[in-house]
Design a protein around this motif. Structure first.
Motif, PDB file in Angstrom:
ATOM      1  N   ILE A 275       8.078   7.389   2.233  1.00 45.51           N
ATOM      2  CA  ILE A 275       6.866   7.119   2.991  1.00 45.51           C
ATOM      3  C   ILE A 275       7.226   6.199   4.147  1.00 45.51           C
ATOM      4  O   ILE A 275       8.012   5.259   3.990  1.00 45.51           O
ATOM      5  N   TYR A 276       6.652   6.486   5.311  1.00 49.58           N
ATOM      6  CA  TYR A 276       7.001   5.796   6.545  1.00 49.58           C
ATOM      7  C   TYR A 276       5.782   5.077   7.107  1.00 49.58           C
ATOM      8  O   TYR A 276       4.687   5.157   6.555  1.00 49.58           O
ATOM      9  N   PHE A 277       5.981   4.383   8.234  1.00 53.49           N
ATOM     10  CA  PHE A 277       4.929   3.536   8.794  1.00 53.49           C
ATOM     11  C   PHE A 277       4.220   4.141   9.993  1.00 53.49           C
ATOM     12  O   PHE A 277       3.296   3.540  10.527  1.00 53.49           O
TER      13      PHE A 277
ATOM     14  N   SER B  56       3.234   9.275   5.669  1.00 54.57           N
ATOM     15  CA  SER B  56       3.216   8.066   6.505  1.00 54.57           C
ATOM     16  C   SER B  56       1.884   7.368   6.340  1.00 54.57           C
ATOM     17  O   SER B  56       0.850   8.008   6.128  1.00 54.57           O
ATOM     18  N   TYR B  57       1.946   6.036   6.404  1.00 55.73           N
ATOM     19  CA  TYR B  57       0.727   5.235   6.377  1.00 55.73           C
ATOM     20  C   TYR B  57       0.913   4.053   7.320  1.00 55.73           C
ATOM     21  O   TYR B  57       1.859   3.275   7.176  1.00 55.73           O
TER      22      TYR B  57
ATOM     23  N   PHE C 291      -3.284   7.915   7.151  1.00 55.09           N
ATOM     24  CA  PHE C 291      -2.441   8.365   6.043  1.00 55.09           C
ATOM     25  C   PHE C 291      -2.196   9.854   6.242  1.00 55.09           C
ATOM     26  O   PHE C 291      -3.129  10.656   6.240  1.00 55.09           O
TER      27      PHE C 291
ATOM     28  N   VAL D 122      10.657   3.510   0.612  1.00 54.94           N
ATOM     29  CA  VAL D 122       9.667   2.974   1.544  1.00 54.94           C
ATOM     30  C   VAL D 122      10.413   2.483   2.781  1.00 54.94           C
ATOM     31  O   VAL D 122      11.370   1.712   2.663  1.00 54.94           O
TER      32      VAL D 122
ATOM     33  N   LYS E  71       0.836  -1.199   0.000  1.00 53.19           N
ATOM     34  CA  LYS E  71       0.000   0.000   0.000  1.00 53.19           C
ATOM     35  C   LYS E  71       0.873   1.251   0.000  1.00 53.19           C
ATOM     36  O   LYS E  71       0.604   2.217  -0.734  1.00 53.19           O
ATOM     37  N   ARG E  72       1.923   1.259   0.804  1.00 53.08           N
ATOM     38  CA  ARG E  72       2.814   2.421   0.867  1.00 53.08           C
ATOM     39  C   ARG E  72       3.499   2.660  -0.481  1.00 53.08           C
ATOM     40  O   ARG E  72       3.630   3.801  -0.929  1.00 53.08           O
TER      41      ARG E  72
END
Length: 325
Positions: free
Chosen positions: A246-248, A260-261, A298, A220, A149-150
């Protein structure tokens, strides 16, 4: 979608938050096993205490906590788990899948309640989500599987990008599965991904040099306590290389990361406290289904996007739960 301007960011844990609570005779002791360092507990521990309090359990009054921290060393987990067993704690709280596996290996009788970011059935922690069996149950955020998804969100932001990097924690028992998932996700968009396993802060620096050498267009970051602890380092390196990432966890976006997601960690820790409370009040872990963390966020940092010269499309803004301006 909420919009807000961050004036300051609260970071770090209050020192007293992780001190052991002296156990009074007759009150249960909760063993808290954490892969990270003391300073990584932060607001998660406060949320855990809030969950306990919803069932009338207050640290220092009618329940005590005994803490063990592995300082991001997987090899320390078996001995730390065994030490909690020797202290005859009533429940062991495991902060992720690896700590859960260590606790499960250390005892088959003391209840273990985990908070995990990947499939606990696939990891061998429980027999099934609905009927975990044995002495283990917990909260699963499935926070590794959203790696696809990220990558998809990065692709929507940068549709022309064809070379991605993925920062993963070396030594993770799920490294092979993580690699397979992210490579499959890249293949579906016709892109290549460079998997970079790291285990120390110095290796993080080296990984970013490799990303620059290989011409990575975006990054990612896969969930790991190590990366949570080094989020300022990682966000700073990404900014210095003008590398969209993009981060968690939203902590990264609040620290200046682009996006972030991931699951809402504070809500998951509160649920963890509730589950521990239910077990202390007599329910059996084998009969408590593994709960799915329901809240995912998100977050987009528009200030960082502007610095990188990236125009965030309206479709992506519409998907966001929070925008930092």
């Amino acid at each position: 979608m909420q919009r807000r301007v961050f004036i300051s960011v609260l970071g770090g844990a209050i020192a007293w938050a992780a001190r052991p609570t002296p156990a009074q005779p007759g009150i249960p002791v909760i063993g808290f096993l954490n892969l990270g360092a003391t300073e990584q507990v932060g607001n998660g521990l406060a949320a855990f205490r809030n969950g306990l309090s919803e069932l009338g359990l207050v640290e220092g009054r009618n329940v005590a906590l005994e803490y063990r921290f592995a300082d991001n060393r997987y090899d320390r987990l078996p001995e730390l788990a065994a030490d909690l067993v020797r202290h005859q704690v009533a429940v062991i709280v495991a902060s992720n899948i690896s700590t859960g596996l260590a606790a499960k290996a250390a005892t088959s009788t003391i209840p273990v309640v985990f908070f995990g970011g990947t499939d606990p059935v696939q990891a061998g922690l429980v027999a099934s989500l609905n009927r975990p069996g044995g002495n283990v149950t917990g909260i699963s955020s499935m926070n590794v599987e959203p790696g696809a998804k990220r990558l998809g969100l990065l692709h929507e932001l940068l549709p022309a990008a064809r070379r991605f990097g993925a920062l993963v924690r070396s030594g993770s028992p799920l490294l092979h599965d993580i690699k397979a998932e992210i490579e499959a996700a890249a293949a579906t968009i016709g892109a290549a991904v460079e998997i970079l396993p790291v285990g120390t802060k110095d290796e993080i620096d080296t990984a970013f040099m490799q990303l620059a050498q290989k011409g990575a267009e975006a990054l990612v970051v896969i969930p790991s306590p190590l990366f949570s602890n080094r989020r300022v380092q990682i966000v700073t390196l990404a900014a210095s290389q003008k590398l969209p990432a993009i981060y968690f966890a939203r902590d990264f976006a609040e620290a200046g990361g682009l996006m972030s997601y991931g699951s809402n960690g504070l809500d998951a820790y509160r649920q963890l406290g509730i589950y521990v409370g239910r077990i202390l009040k007599g329910e059996k872990p084998a009969e408590l289904p593994v709960m799915q963390a329901a809240r995912f966020e998100f977050v987009i940092n528009l200030q960082t996007a502007k610095t990188l010269g990236i125009k965030v499309p309206p479709t992506l803004l519409a998907l966001s739960d929070d925008v930092i301006e």
